[in-house]
Design a protein around this motif. Structure first.
Motif, short mmCIF file in Angstrom:
data_model
loop_
_atom_site.label_atom_id
_atom_site.label_comp_id
_atom_site.label_asym_id
_atom_site.label_seq_id
_atom_site.Cartn_x
_atom_site.Cartn_y
_atom_site.Cartn_z
N HIS A 144 -88.71 29.24 51.29
CA HIS A 144 -87.91 28.11 51.86
C HIS A 144 -86.39 28.11 50.98
CE1 HIS A 144 -86.53 24.49 53.90
NE2 HIS A 144 -86.54 23.80 52.93
N ALA A 146 -85.74 25.88 48.51
CA ALA A 146 -85.19 24.75 48.14
C ALA A 146 -86.00 24.23 46.98
CB ALA A 146 -85.10 23.80 49.29
N GLU A 167 -78.96 20.32 49.80
CA GLU A 167 -79.09 20.04 50.91
C GLU A 167 -80.38 19.33 51.40
OE1 GLU A 167 -81.19 23.05 53.97
OE2 GLU A 167 -79.10 23.72 53.59
N ASP A 168 -80.36 17.99 51.91
CA ASP A 168 -81.31 16.99 52.05
C ASP A 168 -81.85 16.64 50.69
OD1 ASP A 168 -80.70 17.25 54.54
OD2 ASP A 168 -82.05 18.79 55.25
N GLY A 169 -81.08 16.52 49.79
CA GLY A 169 -81.70 16.08 48.41
C GLY A 169 -82.36 17.16 47.49
N ALA A 170 -82.22 18.53 47.92
CA ALA A 170 -82.71 19.54 46.99
C ALA A 170 -81.68 20.66 46.88
CB ALA A 170 -84.14 20.17 48.00
N TRP A 171 -81.97 21.35 45.94
CA TRP A 171 -81.03 22.54 45.62
C TRP A 171 -81.45 23.76 46.46
CZ3 TRP A 171 -76.62 21.59 42.97
CH2 TRP A 171 -76.49 20.54 42.32
N ARG A 172 -80.48 24.38 47.02
CA ARG A 172 -81.13 25.26 48.07
C ARG A 172 -80.34 26.45 47.98
NH1 ARG A 172 -84.11 26.63 52.60
NH2 ARG A 172 -82.94 27.95 54.15
#
Length: 426
Positions: A144, A146, A167-172
């Protein structure tokens, strides 16, 4: 069925020496699986385990304790990008650079390989990274790409701004980096593990062997030897360096990277020629690899969980004196660095950072006794200072105290497991 039977099953299946993580960890994992599978007791769960491949994987997942982050022990990645730089790519036209991360856990290590080489200017369209782990759950997270804050530690986080996006609170990670890594579920002890020979230019197998007993360690080293290309680099953990030397590998001479090569073929012996006289250079080359010119990543303290108050002018001066000692060490001026560090310790209260830096510098100068003394003082101040535990274990093992080294490595593992437990409870 007894708890020891499950320990033996794990040892046979994945090479895990229960003593390396503590038998209690295995017992708790078994109890959790008994509860989750709604079995009445150990015997009932044993029958389920033997009959269900899915449950076997679940128990393995329960005892695997992933502890990893991006650019962990950065000297290894610095050595990799120094050795396999754009000049290597230019001088090997048409060749692809192949790397292996084993075990890869949740992907931080193999992705770091890609980022380190990309930052060094290596053409990553000529890079292939295989990443293997026994845990399908960890691999799912890795694919994934992230990550949360626990995957980013230390002060040097510029790579996060260069390569990740929120992205959505995570580092991707972007697809351009994720696509360079192929994740594979596998067990190094399987007879069919990665068939073939001389497949990889670089292998990262760090802190896996410490979980194995002696026989499984030797077996795994032979697998790594088979997979490594003749001029390739094999990176291991600090406490595994003495094992590599004992198994016939030689230091690649990248300080603090714990990188090894296959030993070159021995030349034919001319019985008429006199035995070479040992020189200072020859004796020094037989020592473990010296500590690095660049010590920054190893000794700079991890930032506190809460923002620290700004330092007073006196504290700022104190830190600048220690920073000067560090800068001298970073530039290979170890004798001057040792003098500066000793002057700091004589005029200021001892700190783990100062003592650890001094231990590294004395080790670089071959002063093993002084290095050992400073690492022990670090542990008096911070009993779970993992790097000091590992370096001290290596010093003991180098002088033949294998039992003492093992005690310290087990202690480091317990500290690491406790830290993971605290993180999981938060």
């Amino acid at each position: 069925m007894t708890p020891e039977g499950f320990q033996q099953w794990l040892k046979h299946t994945m090479g895990l020496d229960a003593a390396s993580i503590g038998p209690g960890v295995v017992e708790r994992a078994v109890q959790r699986r008994i509860s989750a599978s709604e079995r009445a007791d150990l015997t009932a769960y044993w029958h389920l385990l033997r009959a269900s491949q899915l449950e076997q994987q679940e128990l393995i997942e329960a005892v695997v304790v992933p502890e990893t982050w991006f650019f962990r022990d950065n000297q290894a990645f610095a050595a990799l990008s120094h050795h396999y730089d754009p000049l290597w790519a230019a001088s090997h036209p048409g060749e692809r650079l192949r790397a292996l991360s084993l075990p890869c856990s949740s992907g931080e290590e193999p992705y770091t390989v890609v980022m380190a080489l990309l930052d060094a200017g290596f053409p990553i369209d000529r890079l292939d990274v295989d990443a293997v782990d026994i845990s399908e759950r960890a691999l799912s997270k890795a694919r994934h790409g992230a990550y949360g804050s626990n995957s980013f530690r230390g002060r040097e986080l510029g790579f996060r701004d260069r390569h990740f996006h929120l992205e959505d609170g995570a580092w991707r990670l972007p697809a351009s980096i994720r696509s360079r890594v192929r994740f594979i579920q596998g067990n190094v002890l399987d007879i069919a593990f990665l068939p073939g020979e001389a497949l990889y230019d670089a292998i990262f197998c760090r802190n896996l062997l410490i979980y194995f007993d002696a026989q499984t360690q030797v077996r795994t080293v032979e697998i790594l030897r088979r997979l490594l290309r003749p001029q390739g680099l094999l990176f291991v953990g600090p406490s595994e360096a003495s094992l590599m030397l004992a198994e016939g590998f030689v230091s690649a001479q990248f300080p603090m990277a714990f990188a090894f090569r296959k030993a070159p073929p021995k030349p034919a012996v001319d019985i008429a020629a006199p035995a070479p006289r040992k020189t200072v250079t020859a004796i020094a080359s037989a020592r473990p690899a010296p500590l690095p010119r660049a010590l920054s990543a190893a000794v700079r303290p991890t930032p506190p969980a809460r923002p620290a108050p700004p330092p007073s002018p006196a504290q700022a001066v104190d830190e600048s004196l220690l920073d000067r000692a560090q800068a001298l060490a970073d530039n290979g001026r170890f004798a001057e660095a040792a003098t500066a560090c000793e002057a700091y310790l004589q005029t200021h209260s001892a700190s783990a950072r100062a003592l650890y830096l001094s231990g590294l510098i004395h080790g670089a100068l071959g002063r093993d006794s002084a290095a050992e003394d400073h690492f022990r003082k670090v542990l008096y101040l911070e009993p779970c200072h993992e790097e000091a535990l590992m370096h001290l274990a290596l010093l003991l093992e180098t002088r033949g105290d294998a039992a003492g080294g093992r005690v310290l490595r087990l202690r480091a593992q317990r500290c690491r497991s406790a830290a993971v437990g605290r993180q999981e409870s938060q």
